[in-house]
Design a protein around this motif. Structure first.
Motif, PDB file in Angstrom:
ATOM      1  N   GLU A 131       5.984  -0.935  -7.124  1.00 28.50           N
ATOM      2  CA  GLU A 131       4.881  -1.876  -6.924  1.00 28.50           C
ATOM      3  C   GLU A 131       3.537  -1.176  -7.079  1.00 28.50           C
ATOM      4  O   GLU A 131       2.604  -1.706  -7.684  1.00 28.50           O
ATOM      5  N   LEU A 132       3.436   0.032  -6.541  1.00 33.19           N
ATOM      6  CA  LEU A 132       2.207   0.810  -6.667  1.00 33.19           C
ATOM      7  C   LEU A 132       1.931   1.149  -8.128  1.00 33.19           C
ATOM      8  O   LEU A 132       0.793   1.014  -8.611  1.00 33.19           O
ATOM      9  N   ASN A 134       2.944  -0.478 -10.791  1.00 32.04           N
ATOM     10  CA  ASN A 134       2.558  -1.705 -11.497  1.00 32.04           C
ATOM     11  C   ASN A 134       1.090  -2.043 -11.276  1.00 32.04           C
ATOM     12  O   ASN A 134       0.375  -2.431 -12.213  1.00 32.04           O
ATOM     13  N   ARG A 135       0.638  -1.900 -10.028  1.00 31.19           N
ATOM     14  CA  ARG A 135      -0.769  -2.202  -9.721  1.00 31.19           C
ATOM     15  C   ARG A 135      -1.703  -1.260 -10.479  1.00 31.19           C
ATOM     16  O   ARG A 135      -2.709  -1.689 -11.055  1.00 31.19           O
ATOM     17  N   LYS A 139      -4.432  -2.105 -13.445  1.00 32.07           N
ATOM     18  CA  LYS A 139      -5.840  -1.729 -13.231  1.00 32.07           C
ATOM     19  C   LYS A 139      -6.380  -0.910 -14.390  1.00 32.07           C
ATOM     20  O   LYS A 139      -7.523  -1.104 -14.822  1.00 32.07           O
ATOM     21  N   ASN A 228       9.622  -7.431 -12.278  1.00 30.86           N
ATOM     22  CA  ASN A 228       9.126  -8.332 -11.234  1.00 30.86           C
ATOM     23  C   ASN A 228      10.103  -9.472 -10.971  1.00 30.86           C
ATOM     24  O   ASN A 228       9.750 -10.654 -10.990  1.00 30.86           O
TER      25      ASN A 228
END
Length: 387
Positions: A131-132, A134-135, A139, A228
């Motif tokens: 998840e980190l 992907n963020r 960005k 996801n």
């Protein structure tokens, strides 16, 4: 021409990546190489591909390499800081990662922050921090491309498809070397037995993971994070021929699959060449008349509990996948050293997982601390200041 930073150049994925690069000299150029401890092979690679920078884990080996490359202009760095520098090398636009274990997480994040597109074969960072990652990728506007044959297959099947059209993702597994043996026979498995994979030639750690089916447990977590998808929409099927590398079932009942010979150069080439498909340049072609039959069966979750532990860790979420991954690395290492039996591997992993207090929305430091904690607890054989 794509400029490649290759992290893990002396392992099987790294060696095959260089074979792909060598077969397409007009498409790729190596700008940095990083290895663990195989200094001799790294030196050979450096002389052949002439990168601007190379990295090795050990300081003394780095000094020796520096002296041998003194007149080449190739910089030599070492340790984690060197690995981060090689990963985020200013001259690279694509970073290929094949580093065993969680040690590749910080360098991968550094590569993302420096704007590199990521091609990854080491599943651990996406297991413990998907998840980190992907963020950060969103960005910094970078692409994440899987090299692992199963996830490459899913990626190809999902191109241009809408998420609400997907019913399930089906990851295939060869079943490893012990698909047909009994639970009783597993108690007598030796390290040599477990390293004798029927289809793939891989490093020791991933080969043991394939034998326990933990490889599939980790891949379930990886697929849930990468695509996801809810973990309960991801299934595993045993497919001994290892020709169908994964499938996607859609809501209308249609299935799409990616088929190829079991050779890692194919998914490596697809990832580093994306979005272009490149000629296989002499690789054997898949002859379906030779294969003739495909077989599928459900995995035996009782005989191979590591697969179930993967599902459990993802359903629990938070820092639990990091604990699963770290405990598994320790268990595999202990098995390879002859300290525990093959059937002890899942028991030791589960014991550590049961002691963990989960951090639900972890940052990088939470993840790394959970990784450290799990290794400490595994070594102690008891709880050490449970989080």
């Amino acid at each position: 021409m794509k400029k490649i930073a290759l992290i893990g150049s002396t392992g099987s994925i790294g060696v095959n990546t260089l074979k792909v690069i060598e077969s397409h000299p007009d498409k790729f150029r190596v700008v940095s190489l990083a290895a663990g401890k195989n200094a001799d092979l790294l030196l050979e690679q450096a002389r052949k591909f002439k990168p601007a920078l190379i990295c090795i884990r050990d300081r003394e080996q780095a000094a020796l390499l520096k002296s041998k490359l003194a007149r080449t202009g190739i910089r030599v760095v070492w340790g984690e800081e060197g690995l981060i520098e090689a990963s985020s090398c200013a001259n690279a636009d694509t970073a290929v990662f094949s580093v065993v274990g969680a040690q590749g997480l910080r360098p991968l994040i550094a590569a993302i922050k420096s704007g590199k597109n990521i091609c990854f074969a080491n599943k651990e960072p996406f297991v413990i921090a998907g998840e980190l990652i992907n963020r950060l990728a969103a960005k910094h506007g970078v692409k994440i491309l899987p090299i692992d044959s199963e996830h490459s297959a899913v990626f190809q099947c999902l191109e241009g498809k809408k998420k609400d059209e997907i019913r399930r993702i089906i990851l295939t597994s060869s079943g490893g070397p012990f698909r047909a043996v009994t639970s009783r026979e597993l108690r007598k498995v030796t390290v040599r037995d477990a390293l004798n994979h029927p289809r793939w030639k891989m490093g020791k750690k991933i080969t043991i993971d394939s034998a326990t089916l933990m490889n599939k447990g980790l891949e379930v977590i990886e697929a849930a994070n990468l695509f996801n998808m809810p973990v309960d929409k991801i299934e595993v099927l045993i497919h001994p021929e290892a020709i169908i590398h994964s499938l996607v079932e859609f809501i209308d009942g249609s299935h799409m699959a990616q088929l190829a010979i079991p050779d890692m150069r194919i998914p490596i080439q697809y990832a580093i060449g994306y979005p272009e498909r490149l000629d296989s340049n002499g690789l054997p072609r898949l002859d379906l008349t030779h294969v003739r039959r495909f077989h599928f069966e459900k995995p035996d979750m009782e005989k191979f509990p590591c697969l179930g532990l993967g599902y459990e860790a993802k359903r629990t979420g938070g820092t639990m996948p990091a604990v699963l991954n770290a405990a598994n690395e320790m268990a595999v290492g202990s098995f390879l050293e002859g300290k525990i039996s093959f059937v002890d591997i899942p028991l030791r992993i589960e014991r550590v997982m049961k002691k963990h207090r989960v951090v639900r929305k972890p940052g990088l430091e939470d993840i790394l601390e959970s990784d450290r904690w799990a290794r400490e607890v595994f070594n102690a054989g008891r709880s050490v200041g449970c989080r």
